[in-house]
Design a protein around this motif. Structure first.
Motif, mmCIF file in Angstrom:
data_model
loop_
_atom_site.group_PDB
_atom_site.id
_atom_site.type_symbol
_atom_site.label_atom_id
_atom_site.label_comp_id
_atom_site.label_asym_id
_atom_site.label_seq_id
_atom_site.Cartn_x
_atom_site.Cartn_y
_atom_site.Cartn_z
ATOM 1 N N LEU A 1 28.905 38.754 50.857
ATOM 2 C CA LEU A 1 29.664 39.348 49.765
ATOM 3 C C LEU A 1 29.966 40.790 50.155
ATOM 4 O O LEU A 1 29.060 41.549 50.515
ATOM 5 C CB LEU A 1 28.884 39.327 48.452
ATOM 6 C CG LEU A 1 29.722 39.741 47.233
ATOM 7 C CD1 LEU A 1 30.546 38.555 46.751
ATOM 8 C CD2 LEU A 1 28.851 40.255 46.097
ATOM 9 N N TYR B 1 35.812 43.340 36.521
ATOM 10 C CA TYR B 1 35.464 42.966 37.892
ATOM 11 C C TYR B 1 36.411 41.880 38.394
ATOM 12 O O TYR B 1 36.869 41.025 37.651
ATOM 13 C CB TYR B 1 33.994 42.557 38.013
ATOM 14 C CG TYR B 1 33.556 41.341 37.230
ATOM 15 C CD1 TYR B 1 33.320 40.123 37.875
ATOM 16 C CD2 TYR B 1 33.329 41.402 35.855
ATOM 17 C CE1 TYR B 1 32.895 39.013 37.182
ATOM 18 C CE2 TYR B 1 32.898 40.297 35.154
ATOM 19 C CZ TYR B 1 32.682 39.099 35.811
ATOM 20 O OH TYR B 1 32.256 37.997 35.112
ATOM 21 N N GLY C 1 31.967 44.334 48.797
ATOM 22 C CA GLY C 1 32.471 44.862 47.540
ATOM 23 C C GLY C 1 32.635 46.364 47.524
ATOM 24 O O GLY C 1 32.140 47.087 48.400
ATOM 25 N N VAL D 1 36.941 39.116 41.572
ATOM 26 C CA VAL D 1 36.233 38.351 42.595
ATOM 27 C C VAL D 1 37.249 37.535 43.386
ATOM 28 O O VAL D 1 37.946 36.682 42.820
ATOM 29 C CB VAL D 1 35.181 37.421 41.963
ATOM 30 C CG1 VAL D 1 34.473 36.622 43.059
ATOM 31 C CG2 VAL D 1 34.185 38.209 41.130
#
Length: 655
Positions: free
Chosen positions: A77, A232, A79, A234
C-alpha cells in the motif's frame, strides 16, 4: 492492577488499604466494602462532578485527506495524506505525535516482545518517505520524524499556539501483512484474495486534559484517536470492489448503471437487495471498466478513523436502516461466493440492519451513512461504519459476531474511550448492549447470549462468572489493558464487565434509572473522551445512588459474594407478632437481593433488601411480619446474583 495499586489510585483510606491488601481472604467488613471512594481524576472545569464534560472541556481535532493505492501483486500500500490538526487545548504545543501501527509487525517491536511467544510473521513496518509541517498558515517545512516503535514525534518548526492549526503532509508505503496481521491484512478466499485494510495510515495521537500526549505503544490493545472529517481515495485494479467507512462519493465512476440502480433500490428497501450477486462474481459486465485501475472516493464526518476492504471476489447486498426521527442509513454486506446462502452470509445484512436499529432505539441514534459487514481474513474486528468478520461464520455465530462488532459503533466509535488503557469501556459496554440485541432479534432466535465463550447456549451468567471471581490471579476489570493476559482478556474485559452492567441495570438500579443515566452518559460523551471516573460519576449522579460499593467490589477488585440466611426468630417468641429473618454477608461483595419468606399459613412474602442492609454490620435481623411460623426463608430465589455458595441461601427452621 493489584489491590494495593487500586487502593492507591483511588485514594482509599489507610485503614481500608490495610484491609484491601488481604482482599483474597474471606470475610466481610462493612468499613471495607463501603469505604469512601475517592477518584484520582480531579473535578475541574474540564470534567464535572456529575461525570459529564465540564463547561471548558476541550478536545483537539484531526481532519484527513488520504490518497492510497493498493498493489495486489507486490502486496503493498502506497499513500499520501494531509492532516489538518487543530489545537483546541489551552496549551502551546512544541511537538506532534503520530501513531504508526504498521510497525507492530517489525521483528523487534515492543508488541512482539510483549507477546511472550513465537513471532507469527513480520514485515519491515511502515516507511515514511517524507513529512512537512505548516504551522498557522506559514510555509511548509520539511521535518524528520523521530520514530520510536509504533510512534513518531514531529518537532514543530514553530510552536502551535492554542486555537491554531498545523497542516501535516506525509508520504508513506509498506508491505501489507498476511493473515498474521490479525486486525488487518490479506488472505485468500476460494476464488481470490481479500484485503482488509485498517490501521493503514499514520494517525494522530491524542493530546488530552488528563495526560497531555497519550502515546502508549501499540502492543495488542486497540486504539485512542481524535475525531474529525475524512476524505479518502483508494486506487485499486478495476475488477475490485471497495467497501469503505462512510459514503461512496463517486458511484458513477466505480459502479455500473445497474449497480447504481440496485443501490438506489436498497436505500428504500427493508428487504435485502442484491447489488452484485454471487453468480455475478467475475462477470466483466459488473465492472464499468476492463483493465487498469479505478479510484474509489469515500467521505465520513465526525469519526475517529476509517477502514476499507477490497477484493475482486465480493458479492454485495444492502438494505435500508430505519433510524429515529425518520432518518436512515444503509446496511451492507460484502462476502465471497463460498459464504453465500441464507444459512451463512445471506442474512448478514438482515443482522446488521436489526442491530443498528435496535441500538439506535435503545441507546443513541447511529450517525453514519452506512454500516458494512465484510467477510475476510481479519475476522472479528471493528472500525467506524465497517466491521470485519469471518468467511466461515454462519448462523448464530455470524449473528453474534456481527451484532457485537457493529455494536462497537457506539463503544468506542461514538463514545471515544481509550481502548489502549481501558479496554473494558468498549468491550464490556459493547458486550452488555449486544446481549439485549440477542434477546430481541426475531423474537429471540439467537438468544439469550450472555457470552459466546463463557456461557454457551445462554447459560446462567451469574454461575458462569463464579470461577473468575474465585480465581486469585484474575485481574480487576479496571486494570491497564496491556497487562491482562489472553487467559483473562475475554472473561474479565468482556464478560465480567458486561455482567457488571447487567446486574447494575437489572438488580441494583432498575431499568428506568439505569437507562436514563446510561443514555445521558452516551449523549454527553458522544465524539469525546470519557475516562473511568467520568462513567462512575455519571451513573452515581444521574441515578441518584452512591454505587461506590459496586464499583469497588466488581470493577476495582475481583471480590466474591456469599450472602446467607442464618436464622429465624419471632417478636417476643410469638409467630403471631411477626418473624425476624437473619441474613448475613460472609464475603466482601454485596448487592441488593430479594428475600423470600414462606409461612405455615400458605402465604409468601418477597422483600427487596437494599445494599445498606450490610452497611454497618455483617449480620442483620430483617423484620418480615407474618402471623404464622416461617416454613422457609430464601435469599435470591430467582437465582439472579453471583453468590458463590447457594447452599446457605435458604434456611428451614426446625420443627
Amino acid at each position: 492492577m493489584s489491590v494495593r495499586n487500586t487502593a492507591l489510585r483511588f485514594g482509599i483510606s489507610i485503614a481500608a488499604l490495610a484491609a484491601l491488601t488481604g482482599a483474597s481472604d474471606p470475610g466481610y467488613n462493612p468499613r471495607e466494602t463501603f469505604a469512601p471512594l475517592h477518584f484520582d481524576q480531579a473535578v475541574n472545569v474540564y470534567r464535572s462532578s456529575n461525570g459529564l464534560p465540564g463547561p471548558k472541556y476541550w478536545q483537539n481535532r484531526a481532519d484527513y485527506q488520504i490518497h492510497a493505492a493498493l498493489d495486489p501483486t507486490a502486496k503493498t500500500l502506497t499513500g499520501s495524506e494531509t492532516i489538518t490538526y487543530t489545537n483546541n487545548s489551552p496549551d502551546t504545543l512544541e511537538v506532534l505525535w503520530l501513531q504508526l501501527e504498521q510497525n507492530l509487525y517489525k521483528a523487534d517491536s515492543r508488541g512482539y516482545m510483549a507477546a511472550g511467544g513465537p513471532i507469527r510473521g513480520t514485515t519491515g513496518g511502515i516507511t515514511l518517505e517524507s513529512a512537512t509541517i505548516a504551522v498557522a498558515g506559514q510555509k511548509p517545512v520539511m521535518v524528520t520524524p523521530l520514530i520510536s516503535d509504533t510512534r513518531a514525534q514531529l518537532i514543530l518548526p514553530t510552536p502551535l499556539a492554542s486555537g491554531a492549526k498545523a497542516v501535516v503532509t506525509i508520504k508513506f508505503h509498506y508491505v501489507i501483512p498476511g493473515k498474521f496481521g490479525g486486525r488487518m491484512g490479506w488472505g485468500k478466499s476460494r476464488d481470490g484474495a481479500i484485503y482488509d485494510l485498517a490501521q493503514w495510515y499514520p494517525r494522530m495521537a491524542v493530546y488530552d486534559d488528563i495526560r497531555g500526549w497519550d502515546t502508549q505503544p501499540y502492543l495488542s490493545q486497540e486504539f485512542y484517536l481524535e475525531y474529525g472529517n475524512f476524505d479518502y481515495w483508494v486506487t485499486v485494479p478495476s475488477d475490485m470492489l471497495v467497501a469503505g467507512s462512510g459514503e461512496l462519493m463517486n458511484p458513477q465512476e466505480v459502479l455500473t448503471k445497474r449497480q447504481m440502480a440496485r443501490l438506489a433500490e436498497a436505500h428504500k428497501s427493508d428487504k435485502t437487495v442484491m447489488i452484485r450477486s454471487p453468480e455475478e462474481i467475475g462477470d466483466a459486465d459488473t465492472r464499468p471498466k476492463q483493465g487498469g485501475t479505478l479510484t474509489w472516493h469515500y467521505h465520513m464526518n465526525d469519526t475517529r478513523d476509517v477502514a476499507f476492504s477490497a477484493s475482486s471476489v465480493f458479492a454485495w447486498d444492502a438494505a435500508r436502516i430505519n433510524l429515529p426521527d425518520g432518518k436512515t442509513s444503509l446496511a451492507e454486506s460484502f462476502y465471497p461466493a463460498e459464504s453465500a446462502g441464507s444459512a451463512r452470509w445471506g442474512r448478514s445484512t438482515e443482522y446488521m440492519k436489526d442491530a443498528v436499529e435496535n441500538f439506535s432505539r435503545r441507546w443513541y441514534p447511529y450517525p453514519w451513512p452506512a454500516a458494512i459487514n465484510v467477510a475476510g481474513p481479519a475476522s472479528g474486528m471493528e472500525y467506524p461504519g465497517i466491521v470485519f468478520d469471518g468467511i466461515e461464520d454462519k448462523g448464530k455465530a455470524l449473528f453474534w459476531i456481527s451484532a457485537h462488532e457493529i455494536g462497537h459503533g457506539w463503544f468506542p466509535m461514538i463514545v471515544g474511550s481509550n481502548e489502549r488503557r481501558d479496554a473494558w469501556m468498549d468491550e464490556g459496554f459493547n458486550t452488555f448492549i449486544d446481549t439485549y440485541e440477542s434477546d430481541d432479534f426475531n423474537h429471540g432466535e439467537y438468544g439469550p447470549k450472555r457470552d459466546a465463550e463463557y456461557a454457551p447456549g445462554g447459560g446462567n451468567p451469574v454461575d458462569e462468572i463464579l470461577p473468575i471471581l474465585a480465581d486469585p490471579d484474575a485481574p480487576p476489570i479496571v486494570s491497564r489493558a496491556d497487562t491482562i493476559t489472553e487467559k483473562y482478556r475475554h472473561s474479565v474485559t468482556y464478560f465480567k464487565a458486561a455482567l457488571g452492567l447487567r446486574l447494575l441495570r437489572e438488580q441494583i438500579l432498575g431499568h428506568k434509572r439505569f437507562d436514563h443515566a446510561f443514555r445521558r452518559y452516551i449523549a454527553a460523551w458522544a465524539y469525546k473522551h470519557p475516562k473511568p471516573a467520568d462513567f462512575f460519576r455519571a451513573m452515581d449522579s444521574d441515578a441518584g445512588e452512591d454505587l461506590s460499593y459496586w464499583w469497588r467490589g466488581w470493577f476495582l477488585n475481583n471480590w466474591q459474594m456469599d450472602l446467607a440466611v442464618t436464622g429465624v426468630s419471632y417478636v417476643n417468641n410469638d409467630p403471631k407478632q411477626g418473624a425476624l429473618v437473619t441474613v448475613e454477608a460472609k464475603d466482601k461483595l454485596i448487592m441488593p437481593v430479594t428475600l423470600q419468606v414462606k409461612f405455615a399459613d400458605g402465604t409468601t412474602k418477597n422483600m427487596r433488601l437494599p445494599a445498606e442492609t450490610w452497611i454497618r454490620q455483617a449480620s442483620t435481623a430483617v423484620p418480615v411480619g407474618g402471623t404464622s411460623k416461617v416454613v422457609r426463608a430464601t435469599l435470591d430465589p430467582d437465582h439472579n446474583t453471583p453468590d458463590k455458595d447457594r447452599s446457605n441461601n435458604s434456611f428451614t427452621p426446625a420443627g
